[in-house]
Design a protein around this motif. Structure first.
Motif, PDB file in Angstrom:
ATOM      1  N   UNK A 285     -19.977  11.576  85.617  1.00 32.55           N
ATOM      2  CA  UNK A 285     -20.043  10.205  85.084  1.00 32.55           C
ATOM      3  C   UNK A 285     -19.457   9.199  86.070  1.00 32.55           C
ATOM      4  N   UNK A 286     -18.348   9.573  86.727  1.00 33.60           N
ATOM      5  CA  UNK A 286     -17.740   8.695  87.724  1.00 33.60           C
ATOM      6  C   UNK A 286     -18.624   8.593  88.964  1.00 33.60           C
ATOM      7  N   UNK A 287     -19.232   9.698  89.352  1.00 34.15           N
ATOM      8  CA  UNK A 287     -20.132   9.693  90.509  1.00 34.15           C
ATOM      9  C   UNK A 287     -21.322   8.761  90.255  1.00 34.15           C
ATOM     10  N   UNK A 288     -21.910   8.828  89.054  1.00 33.49           N
ATOM     11  CA  UNK A 288     -23.045   7.971  88.724  1.00 33.49           C
ATOM     12  C   UNK A 288     -22.648   6.496  88.749  1.00 33.49           C
ATOM     13  N   UNK A 289     -21.478   6.210  88.200  1.00 34.10           N
ATOM     14  CA  UNK A 289     -21.000   4.825  88.186  1.00 34.10           C
ATOM     15  C   UNK A 289     -20.754   4.321  89.610  1.00 34.10           C
ATOM     16  N   UNK A 290     -20.119   5.152  90.439  1.00 33.61           N
ATOM     17  CA  UNK A 290     -19.848   4.767  91.824  1.00 33.61           C
ATOM     18  C   UNK A 290     -21.132   4.597  92.631  1.00 33.61           C
ATOM     19  N   UNK A 291     -22.134   5.437  92.335  1.00 35.03           N
ATOM     20  CA  UNK A 291     -23.399   5.358  93.070  1.00 35.03           C
ATOM     21  C   UNK A 291     -24.053   3.996  92.893  1.00 35.03           C
ATOM     22  N   UNK A 292     -23.960   3.451  91.691  1.00 34.37           N
ATOM     23  CA  UNK A 292     -24.522   2.110  91.441  1.00 34.37           C
ATOM     24  C   UNK A 292     -23.793   1.064  92.281  1.00 34.37           C
ATOM     25  N   UNK A 293     -22.459   1.117  92.250  1.00 28.57           N
ATOM     26  CA  UNK A 293     -21.665   0.142  93.006  1.00 28.57           C
ATOM     27  C   UNK A 293     -21.904   0.289  94.513  1.00 28.57           C
ATOM     28  N   UNK A 294     -22.034   1.516  94.964  1.00 27.91           N
ATOM     29  CA  UNK A 294     -22.295   1.804  96.370  1.00 27.91           C
ATOM     30  C   UNK A 294     -23.614   1.155  96.807  1.00 27.91           C
ATOM     31  N   UNK A 295     -24.657   1.315  96.002  1.00 29.66           N
ATOM     32  CA  UNK A 295     -25.978   0.780  96.350  1.00 29.66           C
ATOM     33  C   UNK A 295     -26.007  -0.744  96.258  1.00 29.66           C
ATOM     34  N   UNK A 296     -25.406  -1.283  95.196  1.00 28.67           N
ATOM     35  CA  UNK A 296     -25.385  -2.743  95.002  1.00 28.67           C
ATOM     36  C   UNK A 296     -24.645  -3.424  96.151  1.00 28.67           C
ATOM     37  N   UNK A 297     -23.514  -2.828  96.592  1.00 27.91           N
ATOM     38  CA  UNK A 297     -22.737  -3.398  97.695  1.00 27.91           C
ATOM     39  C   UNK A 297     -23.562  -3.451  98.980  1.00 27.91           C
ATOM     40  N   UNK A 298     -24.431  -2.461  99.190  1.00 28.84           N
ATOM     41  CA  UNK A 298     -25.246  -2.408 100.406  1.00 28.84           C
ATOM     42  C   UNK A 298     -26.405  -3.398 100.388  1.00 28.84           C
ATOM     43  N   UNK A 299     -27.023  -3.599  99.212  1.00 28.02           N
ATOM     44  CA  UNK A 299     -28.301  -4.318  99.201  1.00 28.02           C
ATOM     45  C   UNK A 299     -28.355  -5.566  98.312  1.00 28.02           C
TER      46      UNK A 299
END
Length: 395
Positions: A285-299
């Motif tokens: 659940x934490x990985x999924x949440x972080x993945x969104x933030x990771x992608x949003x920060x990049x693009x």
């Protein structure tokens, strides 16, 4: 000689592998027609005879039984023995063909009657109002299941109906809880319900229509269960959206947006796949949440900052910088091909889906339901285009 049945349906209806019947089958009779005579050995087993829920078909059944008792319509022919006295007066092949033709005609006649028969769910002495009650209960539950995945009651005096409703209720409970893994295996209640539906034949047009619609829906769910994880979530989300189960739908789409990111990242390299599996998925659940933030920060934030992807990282490490670099390279490749903005659009979908999901989950007060459904359909279509048709993160 051994008869060859004209098609699979005939073979099924005239098979000897059944155990229940309203027809008593005799051992052997002599059928005489146009001067030819031949004897017929009947199978000793009984068959399942599906009795109609309406009086017309029940009357037809009684007529058929009367005809059988007068030895005019042989059923379940195993072999035909040519009368020895006639064997020399006519070529054997002609007699055989004539016998086969007449038996085939008799089969066709009986098949027409079977097509109008219904499930064996009551005895001949069952009151008509009880029969109608079972059918009406089934209709109501099928309508509710097809429209909202709801089963009101599984109780029925008819064992066939009750088995189907129990199976559909199990499916309903898992779907409304967004718990779909149970549909993946061979013991799936979806497969079970499809089997129960196939055992029911009715003369009621509306009930036939409902059974057909529910069966088609179940077959779709069964087919979805074989897809990739993120595709399963997406397809289930679409089905739930069609039924106006918006919170369930947006929850699955929110999950699908994260799963697509993680599954794509794991394909970047074997080292990244191994690290993501053994380190990141320890806290999914934490990985999924972080993945969104990771992608949003990049693009979406036009920032050079790389945020941590993995749950136990406080700051971005080498592996996250490597993942970010690969994503940026893939994005530039799409832009060079003329598909600029794909990654920004996916970042928007992630952001908007998560916002709507959180609003609905915590008591929506500011979004019109009609507008939500319309927007979700647009977001879902865009998600399908970017992840399934384009597969924008394919390395």
């Amino acid at each position: 000689m051994t008869l060859q049945f004209k098609d699979e349906k005939s073979k099924f209806l005239f098979s000897t592998n059944k155990t229940k019947s309203n027809i008593e089958v005799v051992d052997e009779i002599l059928v005489e027609e146009d001067g030819d005579s031949f004897s017929v050995d009947y199978c000793q087993e009984k068959i399942v005879l599906e009795v109609s829920s309406n009086l017309t078909s029940l009357a037809s059944l009684e007529n058929m039984r009367e005809k059988l008792s007068t030895k005019e319509d042989p059923l379940f022919v195993k072999r035909v023995k040519i009368n020895q006295e006639n064997e020399n007066s006519c070529p054997s092949s002609n007699i055989n063909n004539d016998i086969l033709m007449r038996i085939d005609n008799k089969q066709n006649s009986i098949l027409k009657m079977f097509e109008n028969l219904s499930i064996q769910h009551h005895s001949e002495n069952t009151p008509v109002n009880e029969i109608s009650s079972d059918i009406n209960i089934l209709k109501l539950n099928l309508e509710l299941f097809y429209s909202k995945f709801v089963i009101l009651s599984t109780k029925s005096d008819n064992i066939y109906i009750e088995e189907l409703l129990i199976s559909l209720n199990k499916i309903s409970e898992h779907i409304l809880a967004n718990s779909f893994n149970i549909f993946n295996g061979e013991t799936s209640p979806v497969k079970e319900a499809i089997k129960y539906i196939s055992n029911i034949g009715v003369g009621d047009y509306k009930l036939n229509t409902l059974l057909g619609k529910v069966e088609e829906l179940l077959l779709s769910i069964d087919n979805i269960s074989t897809m990739k994880v993120f595709e399963r979530n997406f397809q289930y989300s679409n089905i739930l959206l069609e039924k106006s189960l918006v919170l369930n739908s947006i929850t699955l789409l929110n999950e699908a947006s994260s799963i697509y990111l993680i599954e794509s990242i794991k394909k970047f390299s074997s080292d990244i796949s191994e690290y993501t599996t053994f380190v990141g998925e320890g806290n999914v659940s934490k990985l999924y949440s972080n993945a969104k933030e990771f992608f949003i920060a990049l693009f979406a934030k036009d920032s050079s900052e790389i945020v941590p992807l993995f749950p136990n990282h406080k700051i971005a490490k080498k592996i996250e910088k490597e993942i970010a670099k690969k994503m940026l390279n893939i994005s530039r490749t799409w832009s060079n091909k003329g598909d600029d903005g794909l990654f920004k659009r996916y970042a928007y979908i992630i952001t908007r889906v998560r916002y709507i999901r959180n609003s609905l989950a915590h008591g929506n007060m500011d979004i019109n339901f009609k507008n939500i459904k319309k927007e979700l359909l647009e977001l879902s279509n865009d998600f399908y285009y970017l992840t399934i048709q384009k597969n924008i993160l394919k390395k």
